[in-house]
Design a protein around this motif. Structure first.
Motif, PDB file in Angstrom:
ATOM      1  N   ASP A  37       0.826  -1.211   0.000  1.00 10.64           N
ATOM      2  CA  ASP A  37       0.000   0.000   0.000  1.00 10.64           C
ATOM      3  C   ASP A  37       0.856   1.256   0.000  1.00 10.64           C
ATOM      4  O   ASP A  37       0.528   2.253  -0.667  1.00 10.64           O
ATOM      5  N   ARG A  55       2.104   1.781  -3.511  1.00  9.43           N
ATOM      6  CA  ARG A  55       1.078   2.404  -4.362  1.00  9.43           C
ATOM      7  C   ARG A  55       1.019   3.914  -4.128  1.00  9.43           C
ATOM      8  O   ARG A  55       0.918   4.699  -5.073  1.00  9.43           O
ATOM      9  N   GLN A  56       1.098   4.305  -2.866  1.00  6.92           N
ATOM     10  CA  GLN A  56       1.041   5.723  -2.548  1.00  6.92           C
ATOM     11  C   GLN A  56       2.243   6.456  -3.125  1.00  6.92           C
ATOM     12  O   GLN A  56       2.127   7.576  -3.634  1.00  6.92           O
ATOM     13  N   ARG A  84       1.661   7.210  -6.733  1.00  6.93           N
ATOM     14  CA  ARG A  84       0.765   8.360  -6.920  1.00  6.93           C
ATOM     15  C   ARG A  84       1.486   9.669  -6.600  1.00  6.93           C
ATOM     16  O   ARG A  84       1.307  10.676  -7.304  1.00  6.93           O
ATOM     17  N   ALA A  99       2.222  -4.404  -7.065  1.00  7.43           N
ATOM     18  CA  ALA A  99       1.457  -3.234  -6.626  1.00  7.43           C
ATOM     19  C   ALA A  99       1.929  -1.984  -7.381  1.00  7.43           C
ATOM     20  O   ALA A  99       1.106  -1.162  -7.816  1.00  7.43           O
ATOM     21  N   ILE A 100       3.236  -1.852  -7.525  1.00 10.20           N
ATOM     22  CA  ILE A 100       3.787  -0.696  -8.253  1.00 10.20           C
ATOM     23  C   ILE A 100       3.324  -0.728  -9.704  1.00 10.20           C
ATOM     24  O   ILE A 100       2.860   0.289 -10.249  1.00 10.20           O
ATOM     25  N   GLU A 112       0.740  -2.268 -11.087  1.00 10.59           N
ATOM     26  CA  GLU A 112      -0.711  -2.061 -11.211  1.00 10.59           C
ATOM     27  C   GLU A 112      -1.077  -0.596 -11.026  1.00 10.59           C
ATOM     28  O   GLU A 112      -1.864  -0.032 -11.800  1.00 10.59           O
ATOM     29  N   GLU A 113      -0.485   0.042 -10.025  1.00  8.11           N
ATOM     30  CA  GLU A 113      -0.822   1.442  -9.750  1.00  8.11           C
ATOM     31  C   GLU A 113      -0.251   2.351 -10.851  1.00  8.11           C
ATOM     32  O   GLU A 113      -0.900   3.320 -11.261  1.00  8.11           O
ATOM     33  N   LYS A 129      -2.405   2.174 -13.772  1.00  8.07           N
ATOM     34  CA  LYS A 129      -3.689   2.811 -13.465  1.00  8.07           C
ATOM     35  C   LYS A 129      -3.610   4.328 -13.607  1.00  8.07           C
ATOM     36  O   LYS A 129      -4.493   4.958 -14.212  1.00  8.07           O
TER      37      LYS A 129
END
Length: 456
Positions: A159, A162-163, A166, A189-190, A192-193, A196
Motif C-alpha cells: 500500500d 502504491r502511494q 501516486r 502493486a507498483i 498495477e498502480e 492505473k
C-alpha cells in the motif's frame, strides 16, 4: 569589347544576388552532408540547414537561398550533420552534490553531442533542472527524469508502494525507477498502480520478479539486460548473484543459447525496450586494467577521488573469487549475442551507457557504447538509430526530435567525419546545436579545459 563583357558579367552577378531569396533564420549550417536518420542511410549532400529560434526552418541545396545579414554562419564543408544523441541511462548528481559539479556533468553530456538525457536516479532538484534546461537557463541537454527509486527499503508494504507511485506522478516525474530488492507483491502493486495512473516504470528487474513477469506487467524499459541471462537458465536455484558479480554473469556456463531467440520474441511481443549499457559491463569486466582505463583522456574531467573509487571498485570485482577472465569473456559475448537477437527480433533498443558510473565519464561513455553495439553486430546506421530515431519514438516525441527535418527542434551534432563509415567518428565533434543554441568546438574545448584544470 573586353570591358563591356566584364561589365555584363558584373551586372549578371548583381542581378543574381538581388534575386536570391533570403530565408529568415538565426543560424545557417552551410554546405554540410546531412545524415537525417529519417528513413534510410542515404546522405543528403551539400545542404544548407537554416535554424530559426529552436527549430529547423529550412533544408535546401547549398547556395540556393541566402541567410539574413544577422544570421550566424557555420561552415559545414566536408563535415557531417546528425541528430542530437540521447543518453537513455544517464545519472544527474543529486542535490547533496555541489551545483558546480552538477553543472559540469550536464555540460559533459552536451559537449559530446548528447542533447537529451533520461535521468535514472531522480531527485526533487532534477525537476528544477528540467525546467531550467527547457528555458535555456543552463548548459544542459533536455532532461527526462525518474523519481527517487523503488527499492527493497523504500517502504514497508504494497500500500505504501502504491502511494509512492501516486506521489511521484503528482510531483511531475516522467517515470518510475525500479531497483532490486522488491518483493513480488510490492512489484505487482507498483506495476498495477503505475498502469492505473498512467506513468511508466523502468530500470532493474528484482530477482523475485524475473524477466517474464516484468514483460507481462508492462515494464517500459529493462536496463543493463537485467535478468536476461537468468531467463536462459532452466535451473534458477542459483540465480542470486554471489559476491559483487551481477546481471547473471555467474550463470553464463548454464545459459542455454538456443533460448535467446525465444526470449527476444517475448520482448518484442511485450513492446518492452532495452537499454543494454554494454559499456558499463565492458569496462567493469573487460581485460583492461583499472590503471589502463584511468589513463583515457576523458578522465581528466572527473574528480580525482571519483576516479580512484572507480579503480578500487574494479579491483574488488576482478579480485572476487567468483570472477575469472574466461568467465568474463564468455559473459560479455553472451550479452552481445542477446543484443543482436533483440535487434533481429525488432525489439526496441535504446542508447545508454550508465554514466557517471564505474569508468563511464558522462558523454564520453556514449561513444564507447556506440562502438560496443556495433561490435554486437549492428551496423553503424542501426546503432545510431538507438540514440536518435528510437529514442524519440520511445519518448513519443518523433514530432519534435530524432531526425533532421524541417520543423523539428534544432538538436544536431556537426562531425568532422562520417560515422556511417566508422562509428568511432561519432566523437569527432566540430560543434553541437541544442535547442537552436550553438556550441562550437572552440567553446567546448575552452569549457572542458576549465573543468580539467579544476580537477587536476
Amino acid at each position: 569589347m573586353r570591358r563591356k563583357f566584364i561589365l555584363l558579367c558584373l551586372v549578371a552577378v548583381m542581378m543574381g544576388c538581388a534575386s536570391q531569396e533570403t530565408i529568415d533564420a538565426d543560424k545557417i549550417i552551410q554546405n554540410v552532408q546531412v545524415i537525417s536518420m529519417a528513413g534510410g542511410e542515404e546522405i543528403q549532400k551539400n545542404q544548407d540547414v537554416f535554424v530559426k529560434g529552436d527549430r529547423i526552418a529550412r533544408i535546401t541545396g547549398a547556395g540556393q537561398f541566402a541567410p539574413g545579414q544577422e544570421a550566424t554562419v557555420i561552415d559545414g564543408s566536408g563535415k557531417y550533420l546528425i541528430p542530437g544523441l540521447s543518453e537513455m541511462h544517464a545519472h544527474i548528481p543529486s542535490g547533496d552534490r555541489s551545483r558546480e559539479y552538477i553543472d559540469h556533468v550536464l555540460f559533459l553530456y552536451l559537449a559530446n553531442g548528447i542533447t537529451t538525457i533520461r535521468g535514472m536516479l531522480g531527485d526533487p532538484l532534477h525537476l528544477d533542472l528540467r525546467r531550467q534546461a527547457n528555458r535555456n537557463e543552463l548548459l544542459s541537454p533536455r532532461i527526462y527524469t525518474s523519481g527517487p527509486g523503488f527499492g527493497g527499503n523504500s517502504f514497508d508494504n504494497p500500500d505504501q508502494a502504491r502511494q509512492q507511485v501516486r506521489d511521484q506522478k503528482e510531483a511531475g516525474y516522467d517515470f518510475l525507477k525500479i531497483f532490486p530488492g522488491l518483493t513480488l507483491k510490492e512489484y505487482n502493486a507498483i506495476a498495477e498502480e503505475a498502469n492505473k495512473v498512467g506513468i511508466e516504470f523502468s530500470g532493474h528487474i528484482p530477482s523475485s520478479v524475473g524477466l517474464v513477469r516484468a514483460l507481462e506487467a508492462g515494464q517500459t524499459t529493462i536496463d543493463h539486460l537485467d535478468k536476461y541471462v537468468e531467463a536462459l537458465v532452466t535451473d534458477t536455484v542459483s540465480a542470486e548473484s554471489p559476491g559483487v558479480i551481477y546481471f547473471g554473469m555467474h550463470l553464463t556456463p548454464q545459459a542455454e543459447r538456443n533460448k535467446i531467440a525465444e526470449v527476444a520474441r517475448l520482448t518484442t511481443d511485450a513492446g518492452t525496450w532495452n537499454v543494454p549499457t554494454q559499456a558499463l559491463l565492458e569496462h567493469v569486466l573487460g581485460p583492461e586494467t583499472p590503471e589502463e582505463l584511468a589513463q583515457r583522456p576523458e578522465f581528466q574531467y572527473m574528480p580525482r577521488e571519483t576516479v580512484q573509487q572507480w579503480i578500487e571498485s574494479k579491483q574488488s570485482i576482478t579480485e572476487n573469487e567468483s570472477y575469472s577472465e574466461t568467465l568474463a569473456k564468455d559473459y560479455l559475448q553472451l550479452r552481445r549475442d542477446i543484443i543482436k537477437a533483440l535487434h533481429e527480433a525488432d525489439a526496441g533498443l535504446l542508447l545508454g551507457s550508465d554514466a557517471p558510473q564505474i569508468f563511464n565519464v558522462p558523454g564520453f561513455s556514449v561513444h564507447h557504447e556506440l562502438r560496443y553495439i556495433v561490435q554486437a553486430g549492428l551496423s553503424p546506421y542501426e546503432t545510431l538509430e538507438t540514440g536518435t530515431y528510437n529514442a524519440a519514438q520511445y519518448l513519443n516525441d518523433l514530432e519534435n526530435s530524432g531526425t533532421i527535418e524541417e520543423g523539428k527542434i534544432a538538436d544536431m551534432v556537426l562531425l568532422e567525419a562520417n560515422p556511417l563509415d566508422d562509428i568511432s567518428n561519432s566523437s569527432s565533434i566540430a560543434g553541437v546545436m541544442y535547442r537552436g543554441n550553438w556550441l562550437s568546438n572552440r567553446e567546448i574545448e575552452k569549457r572542458l579545459n576549465t573543468i580539467a584544470e579544476q580537477y587536476n
